[in-house]
Design an enzyme around this catalytic site. Structure first.
Site, PDB file in Angstrom:
ATOM      1  N   GLY A 207       0.843  -1.208   0.000  1.00 17.65           N
ATOM      2  CA  GLY A 207       0.000   0.000   0.000  1.00 17.65           C
ATOM      3  C   GLY A 207       0.863   1.238   0.000  1.00 17.65           C
ATOM      4  O   GLY A 207       2.058   1.178  -0.322  1.00 17.65           O
ATOM      5  N   ASN A 208       0.278   2.364   0.323  1.00 19.14           N
ATOM      6  CA  ASN A 208       1.055   3.603   0.449  1.00 19.14           C
ATOM      7  C   ASN A 208       0.377   4.515   1.470  1.00 19.14           C
ATOM      8  O   ASN A 208      -0.638   4.146   2.056  1.00 19.14           O
ATOM      9  CB  ASN A 208       1.216   4.291  -0.916  1.00 19.14           C
ATOM     10  CG  ASN A 208      -0.122   4.637  -1.530  1.00 19.14           C
ATOM     11  OD1 ASN A 208      -0.866   5.438  -0.990  1.00 19.14           O
ATOM     12  ND2 ASN A 208      -0.445   3.990  -2.664  1.00 19.14           N
ATOM     13  N   HIS A 209       0.935   5.689   1.677  1.00 19.71           N
ATOM     14  CA  HIS A 209       0.486   6.543   2.788  1.00 19.71           C
ATOM     15  C   HIS A 209      -0.700   7.452   2.448  1.00 19.71           C
ATOM     16  O   HIS A 209      -1.032   8.331   3.232  1.00 19.71           O
ATOM     17  CB  HIS A 209       1.647   7.418   3.270  1.00 19.71           C
ATOM     18  CG  HIS A 209       2.797   6.628   3.806  1.00 19.71           C
ATOM     19  ND1 HIS A 209       2.695   5.879   4.948  1.00 19.71           N
ATOM     20  CD2 HIS A 209       4.056   6.453   3.341  1.00 19.71           C
ATOM     21  CE1 HIS A 209       3.856   5.283   5.177  1.00 19.71           C
ATOM     22  NE2 HIS A 209       4.696   5.606   4.217  1.00 19.71           N
TER      23      HIS A 209
END
Ligand code: PMT
Length: 399
Positions: A207-209
């Site tokens: 995923g990412n932020h």
């Protein structure tokens, strides 16, 4: 202004007497007006006058002392198309920027779902005091529109800026506001937001932020301007409900692509703010992966580029806006994505700028449009950034 719901907050300054004229003008234009008065304002103009002119009960206290009922500031905050506070005194201004809620008006301000417009009025020295200037600047940063005080003779005998804007001028601002707020009436807008989660096994993902804040703020602005919004979002804590909103929650890039493909051809506008994972595990495991080996390798395959798909399938009447999140050479990469994905303009943000990008409540953007024009914006709250993006689309991109 026929049928527009205007919640009018009146605070305690001498200019409160002008509000009687303002209400008359609004009623002549067939607006529906409800008023909240601070207790101090009742010393300057009678609630009976306000109730009679507005043709509605006036709200002053949290409690109705006669029958013991509670005045619900949350319901009041949900009611209007716009919340206008006029006159706004220096005292209430200071409360608004600090989120104080010691009377019904300030509590309703905190609950208000509609845009807020304020018309300050105070004596000359108060108006030019650095504290007032600072507070007005903060209020504007919080997304409130300010109708500047006008110059002239003041109640104190001084002459200068501080007079409440004339009722006719306040009405003109409201008319402009409503004209703008209908700018996307009948238009369908597709927005992507948040991250995608690409499954490794049942408990892990890539995923990412991205928090989804940027995309949700853009959705709010379009909704406030009359658009029908389809919001396709990856996992997020953001929440939004609206009668003109269709929200699809997805996890992966492939799911996001499927949603986009099912509706893109019916859309007038697309704004792609999602942070889509460029790669996904080739074969996600069915069971949780055990840590038996010292090293492990996950084969990744490229995800579809959803924005590029929309760009390749864009008609002449559709407008398409993309984002570029960069860590270096932001403008160069932005230009490249603008062309490659066939966009009308691209919004570039870079993690090189403090307070910009993922997770935070602020962003600092550059817009590069298809005629290669580049405009830089200051660091602002994401709601203001969303307004800048929507305004740019409205004012600069021909359909
Ligand atoms: O969600 P927040 O915490 O508020 O953060 C906001 C944000 C930083 C995520 C947002 O401002 C932003 O920059 N979004 C785009 C992030 C990104 O993934 O940029 P990119 O340069 O990798 O992608 C370029 C464009 O193509 C983007 O519009 C992206 O949505 C789109 N894209 C990218 C890859 C892909 N497979 N499909 C896409 O549609």
């Amino acid at each position: 202004m026929k049928g527009k719901r205007i919640l009018l907050g009146i605070t305690g300054g001498i200019a409160a007497y002008k509000i009687a004229f303002l209400i008359r003008l609004l009623k002549k234009k067939e607006a529906d007006v409800k008023c909240i008065m601070t207790p101090a304002s009742c010393d300057f103009i009678s609630p009976l006058t306000i109730a009679t002119l507005s043709e509605n009960p006036v709200y002053i206290d949290f409690w109705n002392q006669k029958d013991g009922t509670w005045t619900n500031h949350v319901d009041l905050g949900m009611w209007p198309d716009v919340f206008l506070i006029a006159p706004l005194t220096a005292n209430t201004l200071a409360k608004l920027i600090h989120g104080q809620s010691d009377n019904l008006l300030t509590a309703t301000f905190l609950s208000a779902k509609s845009p807020v417009i304020v018309a300050p009025a105070m004596d000359l020295d108060m108006y030019i005091h650095p504290a007032t200037k600072r507070n007005l600047a903060q209020l504007e940063l919080d997304g409130v529109q300010i109708i500047p005080a006008e110059s002239g003779e003041l109640a104190s005998g001084l002459v200068g800026q501080g007079r409440l804007a004339e009722p006719e001028n306040i009405v003109a601002v409201l008319e402009e506001f409503f004209a703008k707020s209908n700018a996307f009436q009948g238009q369908k807008v597709l927005i992507t937001a948040g991250p995608t989660y690409e499954r490794i096994d049942p408990v892990r993902f890539i995923g990412n932020h991205s928090s989804g804040k940027m995309g949700f703020e853009i959705a709010k602005v379009f909704l406030s301007q009359g658009a029908e919004v389809t919001l396709i979002s990856g996992p997020t804590k953001e929440k939004l409900t609206h009668k003109n909103l269709i929200l699809h929650s997805i996890q992966t890039a492939e799911e996001m692509l499927a949603e986009v493909q099912s509706c893109w051809k019916t859309m007038n506008v697309g704004v792609f703010a999602a942070a889509v994972a460029d790669y996904r595990p080739e074969s996600p495991e069915v069971q949780k992966i055990k840590k038996n080996e010292e090293r492990m390798t996950i084969n990744l395959v490229k995800n579809p580029d959803i924005l590029a798909w929309a760009g390749a399938n864009k008609t002449e009447n559709q407008k398409l806006v993309g984002f570029a999140l960069e860590t270096n050479d932001a403008e160069k990469h932005g230009f490249d994505k603008l062309k490659r994905k066939n966009l009308d303009f691209i919004v570039v943000n870079t993690l090189e700028d403090k307070g910009a990008g993922f997770g935070v409540d602020t962003n600092r953007i550059k817009i590069i449009d298809k005629s290669n024009k580049l405009i830089s914006f200051e660091l602002k709250p994401k709601h203001q950034v969303a307004l800048d993006i929507v305004n740019y689309l409205k004012e600069n991109i021909e359909s």
